[in-house]
Design an enzyme around this catalytic site. Structure first.
Site, mmCIF file in Angstrom:
data_model
loop_
_atom_site.group_PDB
_atom_site.id
_atom_site.type_symbol
_atom_site.label_atom_id
_atom_site.label_comp_id
_atom_site.label_asym_id
_atom_site.label_seq_id
_atom_site.Cartn_x
_atom_site.Cartn_y
_atom_site.Cartn_z
ATOM 1 N N TYR A 174 0.857 -1.210 0.075
ATOM 2 C CA TYR A 174 -0.132 -0.229 0.093
ATOM 3 C C TYR A 174 1.099 1.404 -0.003
ATOM 4 O O TYR A 174 0.417 2.437 -0.600
ATOM 5 C CB TYR A 174 -1.020 -0.010 1.140
ATOM 6 C CG TYR A 174 -2.174 0.814 0.940
ATOM 7 C CD1 TYR A 174 -2.978 0.850 -0.342
ATOM 8 C CD2 TYR A 174 -2.513 1.982 1.745
ATOM 9 C CE1 TYR A 174 -4.032 1.441 -0.189
ATOM 10 C CE2 TYR A 174 -3.706 2.649 1.623
ATOM 11 C CZ TYR A 174 -4.349 2.488 0.606
ATOM 12 O OH TYR A 174 -5.540 3.221 0.282
ATOM 13 N N LYS A 226 -3.156 8.474 2.512
ATOM 14 C CA LYS A 226 -4.402 8.376 3.460
ATOM 15 C C LYS A 226 -4.407 8.705 4.607
ATOM 16 O O LYS A 226 -5.354 9.498 5.486
ATOM 17 C CB LYS A 226 -4.803 6.620 3.427
ATOM 18 C CG LYS A 226 -5.520 6.120 2.060
ATOM 19 C CD LYS A 226 -6.568 6.962 1.464
ATOM 20 C CE LYS A 226 -7.076 5.995 0.350
ATOM 21 N NZ LYS A 226 -8.267 6.928 -0.310
HETATM 22 P P1 NAD Z 1 -12.375 2.909 -8.535
HETATM 23 O O1 NAD Z 1 -11.157 2.589 -9.336
HETATM 24 O O2 NAD Z 1 -13.657 2.534 -8.886
HETATM 25 O O3 NAD Z 1 -12.471 4.576 -8.170
HETATM 26 C C1 NAD Z 1 -11.194 5.388 -8.155
HETATM 27 C C2 NAD Z 1 -11.743 6.713 -8.624
HETATM 28 O O4 NAD Z 1 -10.531 7.720 -8.725
HETATM 29 C C3 NAD Z 1 -11.876 6.303 -10.391
HETATM 30 O O5 NAD Z 1 -13.139 6.864 -10.683
HETATM 31 C C4 NAD Z 1 -10.960 7.358 -10.935
HETATM 32 O O6 NAD Z 1 -11.714 8.044 -12.094
HETATM 33 C C5 NAD Z 1 -10.831 8.591 -9.837
HETATM 34 N N1 NAD Z 1 -9.797 9.210 -10.223
HETATM 35 C C6 NAD Z 1 -8.485 8.863 -10.273
HETATM 36 N N2 NAD Z 1 -7.565 10.016 -10.490
HETATM 37 C C7 NAD Z 1 -8.522 11.010 -10.489
HETATM 38 C C8 NAD Z 1 -8.356 12.310 -10.705
HETATM 39 N N3 NAD Z 1 -7.046 12.946 -11.126
HETATM 40 N N4 NAD Z 1 -9.266 13.215 -10.734
HETATM 41 C C9 NAD Z 1 -10.614 12.609 -10.430
HETATM 42 N N5 NAD Z 1 -10.712 11.390 -10.413
HETATM 43 C C10 NAD Z 1 -9.549 10.615 -10.127
HETATM 44 O O7 NAD Z 1 -12.006 2.090 -7.154
HETATM 45 P P2 NAD Z 1 -12.490 2.440 -5.589
HETATM 46 O O8 NAD Z 1 -12.109 1.117 -5.112
HETATM 47 O O9 NAD Z 1 -13.948 2.488 -5.870
HETATM 48 O O10 NAD Z 1 -11.875 3.511 -4.820
HETATM 49 C C11 NAD Z 1 -12.705 4.605 -4.342
HETATM 50 C C12 NAD Z 1 -12.222 5.354 -3.045
HETATM 51 O O11 NAD Z 1 -12.103 4.013 -2.051
HETATM 52 C C13 NAD Z 1 -10.596 5.347 -3.197
HETATM 53 O O12 NAD Z 1 -10.423 6.544 -2.493
HETATM 54 C C14 NAD Z 1 -10.033 4.311 -2.431
HETATM 55 O O13 NAD Z 1 -8.801 4.745 -1.912
HETATM 56 C C15 NAD Z 1 -10.947 4.005 -1.418
HETATM 57 N N6 NAD Z 1 -10.765 2.612 -0.766
HETATM 58 C C16 NAD Z 1 -10.852 1.666 -1.620
HETATM 59 C C17 NAD Z 1 -10.990 0.247 -1.173
HETATM 60 C C18 NAD Z 1 -11.026 -1.118 -1.832
HETATM 61 O O14 NAD Z 1 -10.872 -1.983 -1.417
HETATM 62 N N7 NAD Z 1 -11.452 -0.930 -3.161
HETATM 63 C C19 NAD Z 1 -10.775 0.198 0.381
HETATM 64 C C20 NAD Z 1 -11.031 1.516 1.131
HETATM 65 C C21 NAD Z 1 -10.839 2.667 0.299
HETATM 66 C C1 IMJ Z 2 -3.928 -0.845 -3.109
HETATM 67 C C2 IMJ Z 2 -2.221 -1.325 -3.079
HETATM 68 C C3 IMJ Z 2 -1.972 -2.176 -2.419
HETATM 69 C C4 IMJ Z 2 -2.672 -2.901 -1.536
HETATM 70 C C5 IMJ Z 2 -3.994 -2.486 -1.351
HETATM 71 C C6 IMJ Z 2 -4.655 -1.547 -2.379
HETATM 72 N N1 IMJ Z 2 -4.987 -3.296 -0.600
HETATM 73 C C7 IMJ Z 2 -6.329 -2.654 -0.827
HETATM 74 C C8 IMJ Z 2 -6.270 -1.832 -2.050
HETATM 75 C C9 IMJ Z 2 -4.900 -4.286 0.243
HETATM 76 C C10 IMJ Z 2 -7.538 -2.990 -0.387
HETATM 77 C C11 IMJ Z 2 -7.073 -0.619 -2.411
HETATM 78 N N2 IMJ Z 2 -7.044 0.369 -2.128
HETATM 79 C C12 IMJ Z 2 -7.749 0.653 -0.494
HETATM 80 C C13 IMJ Z 2 -6.730 1.828 -2.757
HETATM 81 O O1 IMJ Z 2 -6.891 2.838 -2.006
HETATM 82 C C14 IMJ Z 2 -6.299 1.679 -3.706
HETATM 83 C C15 IMJ Z 2 -5.780 2.819 -4.635
HETATM 84 C C16 IMJ Z 2 -5.167 2.797 -5.816
HETATM 85 C C17 IMJ Z 2 -5.115 1.714 -6.680
HETATM 86 C C18 IMJ Z 2 -4.379 2.035 -8.028
HETATM 87 C C19 IMJ Z 2 -4.221 0.707 -9.004
HETATM 88 C C20 IMJ Z 2 -3.766 1.101 -10.385
HETATM 89 C C21 IMJ Z 2 -3.239 2.289 -10.482
HETATM 90 N N3 IMJ Z 2 -3.018 3.285 -9.395
HETATM 91 C C22 IMJ Z 2 -3.805 3.139 -8.117
HETATM 92 N N4 IMJ Z 2 -3.811 3.983 -7.365
HETATM 93 C C23 IMJ Z 2 -4.314 4.028 -6.198
HETATM 94 O O2 IMJ Z 2 -2.280 2.330 -11.191
#
Ligand code: NAD
Ligand code: IMJ
Length: 260
Positions: A159, A166
Protein backbone atom coordinates in the site's frame (compact mmCIF):
# COMPACT_ATOMS: atom_id res chain seq x y z
CA UNK A 1 -38.70 7.12 6.46
CA UNK A 2 -36.09 7.86 9.10
CA UNK A 3 -33.13 8.22 6.74
CA UNK A 4 -34.28 10.87 4.31
CA UNK A 5 -32.16 12.71 1.75
CA UNK A 6 -35.10 14.20 -0.15
CA UNK A 7 -34.36 17.75 -1.29
CA UNK A 8 -30.62 17.29 -0.74
CA UNK A 9 -28.32 18.04 -3.66
CA UNK A 10 -25.20 15.88 -3.46
CA UNK A 11 -22.13 15.84 -5.71
CA UNK A 12 -20.51 12.41 -6.17
CA UNK A 13 -16.96 12.01 -7.53
CA UNK A 14 -15.09 8.79 -8.29
CA UNK A 15 -17.44 6.63 -10.35
CA UNK A 16 -15.42 4.71 -12.96
CA UNK A 17 -17.59 1.60 -13.43
CA UNK A 18 -20.23 -0.59 -11.80
CA UNK A 19 -17.77 -1.89 -9.21
CA UNK A 20 -16.70 1.56 -8.00
CA UNK A 21 -17.42 2.28 -4.34
CA UNK A 22 -18.75 5.67 -5.51
CA UNK A 23 -21.34 3.82 -7.61
CA UNK A 24 -22.55 1.95 -4.50
CA UNK A 25 -22.72 5.29 -2.70
CA UNK A 26 -24.58 7.05 -5.53
CA UNK A 27 -27.20 4.28 -5.70
CA UNK A 28 -27.90 4.43 -1.96
CA UNK A 29 -28.05 8.25 -1.95
CA UNK A 30 -30.54 8.06 -4.82
CA UNK A 31 -32.59 5.40 -3.01
CA UNK A 32 -32.80 7.76 -0.01
CA UNK A 33 -34.18 10.51 -2.25
CA UNK A 34 -31.12 12.69 -2.94
CA UNK A 35 -30.72 14.69 -6.14
CA UNK A 36 -27.32 13.80 -7.59
CA UNK A 37 -24.53 15.49 -9.47
CA UNK A 38 -21.97 13.10 -10.96
CA UNK A 39 -18.41 13.84 -11.99
CA UNK A 40 -16.20 11.59 -14.10
CA UNK A 41 -12.47 11.63 -14.88
CA UNK A 42 -12.20 12.82 -18.49
CA UNK A 43 -9.87 10.91 -20.81
CA UNK A 44 -8.70 11.67 -24.35
CA UNK A 45 -11.07 9.20 -26.02
CA UNK A 46 -14.12 10.12 -23.94
CA UNK A 47 -14.61 6.47 -22.97
CA UNK A 48 -15.13 7.16 -19.26
CA UNK A 49 -17.67 9.84 -20.05
CA UNK A 50 -19.96 7.60 -22.09
CA UNK A 51 -19.55 4.61 -19.74
CA UNK A 52 -20.28 6.61 -16.59
CA UNK A 53 -23.13 8.47 -18.32
CA UNK A 54 -24.82 5.22 -19.35
CA UNK A 55 -24.26 3.63 -15.92
CA UNK A 56 -25.63 6.59 -13.94
CA UNK A 57 -28.54 7.63 -16.18
CA UNK A 58 -31.09 5.55 -14.18
CA UNK A 59 -30.32 7.82 -11.21
CA UNK A 60 -31.30 10.91 -13.27
CA UNK A 61 -28.36 13.08 -12.22
CA UNK A 62 -29.15 16.77 -12.68
CA UNK A 63 -25.44 17.55 -13.14
CA UNK A 64 -22.94 15.46 -15.11
CA UNK A 65 -19.51 17.05 -15.30
CA UNK A 66 -15.84 16.28 -16.07
CA UNK A 67 -13.47 16.55 -13.11
CA UNK A 68 -9.78 15.82 -12.96
CA UNK A 69 -8.79 17.03 -9.49
CA UNK A 70 -5.29 17.87 -10.79
CA UNK A 71 -6.86 20.56 -12.99
CA UNK A 72 -7.85 23.60 -10.91
CA UNK A 73 -9.89 25.05 -13.80
CA UNK A 74 -12.06 21.94 -13.90
CA UNK A 75 -12.60 22.21 -10.14
CA UNK A 76 -13.71 25.81 -10.59
CA UNK A 77 -16.02 24.91 -13.45
CA UNK A 78 -17.68 22.14 -11.45
CA UNK A 79 -18.50 24.54 -8.64
CA UNK A 80 -19.60 27.26 -11.09
CA UNK A 81 -22.10 24.75 -12.49
CA UNK A 82 -23.23 23.75 -8.99
CA UNK A 83 -23.82 27.41 -8.15
CA UNK A 84 -25.64 28.12 -11.40
CA UNK A 85 -27.80 24.98 -11.51
CA UNK A 86 -28.31 24.21 -7.83
CA UNK A 87 -27.48 27.42 -5.95
CA UNK A 88 -26.49 25.32 -2.93
CA UNK A 89 -24.67 22.11 -2.03
CA UNK A 90 -25.90 19.72 0.67
CA UNK A 91 -23.31 16.98 0.25
CA UNK A 92 -19.98 16.15 -1.35
CA UNK A 93 -18.57 12.65 -1.84
CA UNK A 94 -14.80 12.43 -2.44
CA UNK A 95 -14.17 8.86 -3.57
CA UNK A 96 -10.96 8.90 -5.57
CA UNK A 97 -7.32 7.99 -5.25
CA UNK A 98 -4.35 7.45 -7.50
CA UNK A 99 -0.72 6.43 -7.23
CA UNK A 100 1.60 5.18 -9.96
CA UNK A 101 1.52 1.38 -10.27
CA UNK A 102 5.26 1.18 -9.64
CA UNK A 103 4.76 2.87 -6.24
CA UNK A 104 2.31 0.17 -5.13
CA UNK A 105 4.76 -2.71 -5.13
CA UNK A 106 7.96 -3.38 -3.25
CA UNK A 107 9.76 -1.00 -0.94
CA UNK A 108 8.19 2.22 0.34
CA UNK A 109 11.65 3.78 0.48
CA UNK A 110 11.83 3.48 -3.32
CA UNK A 111 9.02 6.04 -3.72
CA UNK A 112 10.17 8.84 -6.02
CA UNK A 113 9.51 12.49 -5.14
CA UNK A 114 7.31 12.77 -8.26
CA UNK A 115 5.38 9.63 -7.32
CA UNK A 116 4.94 10.87 -3.76
CA UNK A 117 3.73 14.30 -4.93
CA UNK A 118 1.23 12.85 -7.42
CA UNK A 119 -0.24 10.32 -4.98
CA UNK A 120 -0.59 12.92 -2.23
CA UNK A 121 -1.96 15.58 -4.59
CA UNK A 122 -4.70 13.40 -6.08
CA UNK A 123 -5.54 11.24 -3.07
CA UNK A 124 -5.24 13.67 -0.15
CA UNK A 125 -4.73 17.30 -1.15
CA UNK A 126 -7.69 17.30 -3.58
CA UNK A 127 -10.19 17.26 -0.71
CA UNK A 128 -9.04 20.73 0.37
CA UNK A 129 -9.74 22.66 -2.89
CA UNK A 130 -13.08 20.86 -3.25
CA UNK A 131 -14.06 22.04 0.25
CA UNK A 132 -12.70 25.53 -0.43
CA UNK A 133 -14.85 25.93 -3.52
CA UNK A 134 -17.81 24.32 -1.79
CA UNK A 135 -17.60 26.64 1.21
CA UNK A 136 -19.91 29.38 -0.06
CA UNK A 137 -22.36 26.86 -1.47
CA UNK A 138 -22.67 24.47 1.48
CA UNK A 139 -26.05 24.63 3.19
CA UNK A 140 -26.55 24.53 6.96
CA UNK A 141 -25.60 21.03 8.16
CA UNK A 142 -24.16 19.92 4.81
CA UNK A 143 -21.86 16.88 4.78
CA UNK A 144 -18.57 15.90 3.19
CA UNK A 145 -17.54 12.24 3.00
CA UNK A 146 -14.25 10.79 1.80
CA UNK A 147 -12.97 7.22 1.53
CA UNK A 148 -9.92 5.91 3.33
CA UNK A 149 -8.27 2.58 4.13
CA UNK A 150 -6.61 0.90 7.11
CA UNK A 151 -3.25 1.30 5.35
CA UNK A 152 -3.29 4.88 6.71
CA UNK A 153 -2.44 3.58 10.19
CA UNK A 154 -0.97 0.07 9.64
CA UNK A 155 1.86 -0.96 7.34
CA UNK A 156 -0.05 -3.04 4.78
CA UNK A 157 2.11 -4.78 2.14
CA UNK A 158 2.39 -2.76 -1.10
CA UNK A 159 0.00 0.00 0.00
CA UNK A 160 3.11 2.13 0.51
CA UNK A 161 2.69 5.75 -0.60
CA UNK A 162 -1.10 5.33 -0.66
CA UNK A 163 -0.93 4.65 3.09
CA UNK A 164 0.94 7.89 3.61
CA UNK A 165 -1.62 9.69 1.40
CA UNK A 166 -4.53 8.21 3.38
CA UNK A 167 -2.90 9.29 6.66
CA UNK A 168 -2.73 12.82 5.22
CA UNK A 169 -6.34 12.51 4.06
CA UNK A 170 -7.56 11.47 7.51
CA UNK A 171 -5.69 14.40 9.08
CA UNK A 172 -7.21 16.69 6.42
CA UNK A 173 -10.65 15.49 7.49
CA UNK A 174 -9.94 16.71 11.01
CA UNK A 175 -8.62 20.10 9.88
CA UNK A 176 -11.47 20.62 7.42
CA UNK A 177 -13.95 19.57 10.07
CA UNK A 178 -12.54 22.22 12.43
CA UNK A 179 -12.69 24.81 9.63
CA UNK A 180 -16.16 24.13 8.22
CA UNK A 181 -18.04 23.32 11.42
CA UNK A 182 -18.34 26.71 13.15
CA UNK A 183 -20.26 28.73 10.55
CA UNK A 184 -22.85 26.36 9.07
CA UNK A 185 -22.28 23.10 10.93
CA UNK A 186 -20.80 21.52 7.82
CA UNK A 187 -19.52 18.08 8.83
CA UNK A 188 -16.53 16.30 7.31
CA UNK A 189 -15.99 12.57 7.85
CA UNK A 190 -14.12 9.63 6.36
CA UNK A 191 -15.27 6.05 5.81
CA UNK A 192 -12.50 3.49 6.21
CA UNK A 193 -13.70 0.64 4.00
CA UNK A 194 -12.43 -2.92 4.12
CA UNK A 195 -10.99 -4.39 0.91
CA UNK A 196 -13.51 -4.56 -1.94
CA UNK A 197 -12.79 -5.78 -5.47
CA UNK A 198 -12.85 -2.68 -7.67
CA UNK A 199 -10.75 -1.29 -10.51
CA UNK A 200 -8.43 0.35 -7.96
CA UNK A 201 -7.95 -2.84 -5.94
CA UNK A 202 -8.04 -5.62 -8.54
CA UNK A 203 -4.95 -4.24 -10.27
CA UNK A 204 -3.02 -4.85 -7.06
CA UNK A 205 -0.86 -7.84 -6.16
CA UNK A 206 -1.96 -9.46 -2.90
CA UNK A 207 -5.52 -8.14 -2.88
CA UNK A 208 -6.99 -11.67 -2.93
CA UNK A 209 -4.79 -12.60 0.03
CA UNK A 210 -6.06 -9.54 1.90
CA UNK A 211 -9.65 -10.51 1.12
CA UNK A 212 -9.10 -14.10 2.33
CA UNK A 213 -7.53 -12.71 5.48
CA UNK A 214 -10.68 -10.66 6.14
CA UNK A 215 -12.90 -13.68 5.44
CA UNK A 216 -10.92 -15.70 7.99
CA UNK A 217 -10.35 -13.13 10.70
CA UNK A 218 -12.85 -10.24 10.64
CA UNK A 219 -15.59 -10.51 13.27
CA UNK A 220 -18.19 -10.82 10.49
CA UNK A 221 -16.03 -13.38 8.56
CA UNK A 222 -16.77 -11.72 5.22
CA UNK A 223 -15.83 -8.66 3.20
CA UNK A 224 -18.09 -5.62 2.97
CA UNK A 225 -20.04 -4.51 -0.10
CA UNK A 226 -20.23 -1.25 -1.99
CA UNK A 227 -23.86 -1.05 -0.80
CA UNK A 228 -22.82 -1.22 2.86
CA UNK A 229 -20.33 1.60 2.31
CA UNK A 230 -23.09 3.47 0.43
CA UNK A 231 -25.48 3.09 3.36
CA UNK A 232 -22.92 4.56 5.75
CA UNK A 233 -22.28 7.45 3.35
CA UNK A 234 -26.05 8.08 3.21
CA UNK A 235 -26.13 8.14 7.02
CA UNK A 236 -23.17 10.54 7.19
CA UNK A 237 -24.82 12.87 4.66
CA UNK A 238 -28.16 12.73 6.43
CA UNK A 239 -29.44 14.63 9.44
CA UNK A 240 -29.26 11.37 11.42
CA UNK A 241 -25.51 11.94 11.88
CA UNK A 242 -25.85 15.62 12.82
CA UNK A 243 -23.52 15.24 15.82
CA UNK A 244 -20.66 13.49 13.98
CA UNK A 245 -17.71 15.38 12.44
CA UNK A 246 -14.00 14.86 11.89
CA UNK A 247 -14.29 11.08 12.32
CA UNK A 248 -13.07 8.01 10.51
CA UNK A 249 -15.91 5.45 10.56
CA UNK A 250 -14.91 1.83 9.85
CA UNK A 251 -17.04 -0.18 7.44
CA UNK A 252 -14.79 -3.23 7.44
CA UNK A 253 -16.70 -6.15 9.01
CA UNK A 254 -14.93 -5.21 12.24
CA UNK A 255 -11.51 -6.28 10.88
CA UNK A 256 -9.56 -3.40 12.45
CA UNK A 257 -10.42 -4.40 16.03
CA UNK A 258 -8.39 -7.60 15.84
CA UNK A 259 -5.07 -7.84 17.67
CA UNK A 260 -3.70 -10.23 15.02
P1 NAD B 1 -12.27 2.96 -8.51
O1 NAD B 1 -11.12 2.73 -9.41
O2 NAD B 1 -13.59 2.50 -8.95
O3 NAD B 1 -12.35 4.50 -8.11
C1 NAD B 1 -11.25 5.35 -8.10
C2 NAD B 1 -11.69 6.63 -8.80
O4 NAD B 1 -10.68 7.63 -8.73
C3 NAD B 1 -12.00 6.40 -10.29
O5 NAD B 1 -13.33 6.75 -10.57
C4 NAD B 1 -11.04 7.35 -10.99
O6 NAD B 1 -11.59 7.95 -12.14
C5 NAD B 1 -10.83 8.40 -9.90
N1 NAD B 1 -9.65 9.24 -10.11
C6 NAD B 1 -8.35 8.88 -10.21
N2 NAD B 1 -7.58 9.95 -10.46
C7 NAD B 1 -8.41 11.03 -10.51
C8 NAD B 1 -8.22 12.42 -10.75
N3 NAD B 1 -7.01 12.94 -11.00
N4 NAD B 1 -9.31 13.24 -10.71
C9 NAD B 1 -10.53 12.74 -10.48
N5 NAD B 1 -10.79 11.43 -10.26
C10 NAD B 1 -9.73 10.59 -10.28
O7 NAD B 1 -11.86 2.26 -7.12
P2 NAD B 1 -12.52 2.29 -5.66
O8 NAD B 1 -11.95 1.13 -4.95
O9 NAD B 1 -13.98 2.45 -5.76
O10 NAD B 1 -11.85 3.61 -5.01
C11 NAD B 1 -12.61 4.69 -4.49
C12 NAD B 1 -12.03 5.16 -3.17
O11 NAD B 1 -12.19 4.14 -2.20
C13 NAD B 1 -10.54 5.49 -3.20
O12 NAD B 1 -10.29 6.63 -2.40
C14 NAD B 1 -9.92 4.28 -2.55
O13 NAD B 1 -8.68 4.59 -1.96
C15 NAD B 1 -10.97 3.98 -1.51
N6 NAD B 1 -10.93 2.65 -0.91
C16 NAD B 1 -10.98 1.54 -1.67
C17 NAD B 1 -10.96 0.28 -1.08
C18 NAD B 1 -11.01 -0.98 -1.90
O14 NAD B 1 -10.65 -2.04 -1.40
N7 NAD B 1 -11.47 -0.95 -3.13
C19 NAD B 1 -10.89 0.17 0.32
C20 NAD B 1 -10.85 1.34 1.08
C21 NAD B 1 -10.87 2.58 0.46
C1 IMJ C 1 -3.87 -0.93 -3.07
C2 IMJ C 1 -2.49 -1.17 -3.12
C3 IMJ C 1 -1.89 -2.13 -2.33
C4 IMJ C 1 -2.64 -2.88 -1.45
C5 IMJ C 1 -4.02 -2.64 -1.40
C6 IMJ C 1 -4.64 -1.68 -2.21
N1 IMJ C 1 -5.02 -3.22 -0.64
C7 IMJ C 1 -6.22 -2.64 -0.94
C8 IMJ C 1 -6.02 -1.68 -1.94
C9 IMJ C 1 -4.78 -4.30 0.32
C10 IMJ C 1 -7.51 -2.98 -0.30
C11 IMJ C 1 -7.08 -0.82 -2.58
N2 IMJ C 1 -7.15 0.52 -1.96
C12 IMJ C 1 -7.59 0.59 -0.59
C13 IMJ C 1 -6.78 1.71 -2.62
O1 IMJ C 1 -6.88 2.76 -2.01
C14 IMJ C 1 -6.26 1.69 -3.99
C15 IMJ C 1 -5.69 2.79 -4.55
C16 IMJ C 1 -5.03 2.78 -5.84
C17 IMJ C 1 -5.06 1.73 -6.73
C18 IMJ C 1 -4.39 1.83 -7.96
C19 IMJ C 1 -4.33 0.68 -8.95
C20 IMJ C 1 -4.02 1.12 -10.35
C21 IMJ C 1 -3.07 2.26 -10.44
N3 IMJ C 1 -3.00 3.17 -9.42
C22 IMJ C 1 -3.71 3.02 -8.25
N4 IMJ C 1 -3.70 4.05 -7.36
C23 IMJ C 1 -4.36 3.94 -6.19
O2 IMJ C 1 -2.37 2.41 -11.44
Amino acid sequence: MLLDLKGKKILVTGIANNRSIAWGIAQQLHAAGAELGITYLPDAKGRFESKVKELTSPLNPSLFLPLDVQDSRQIEEVFNSVEKEWGQLDGLVHCLAFAGKEELVGDYSATTPEGFARALEISAYSLAPLCKHGKNLFSQGAGVVTLTYLGAERAIPNYNVMGVAKAALEASVRYLSAELGPEKEVRVNAISAGPIRTLASSAIGGILEMIHNVEEKAPLRRTVTQTEVGNTAAFLLSDLSSGISGQTIYVDSGYCINGM
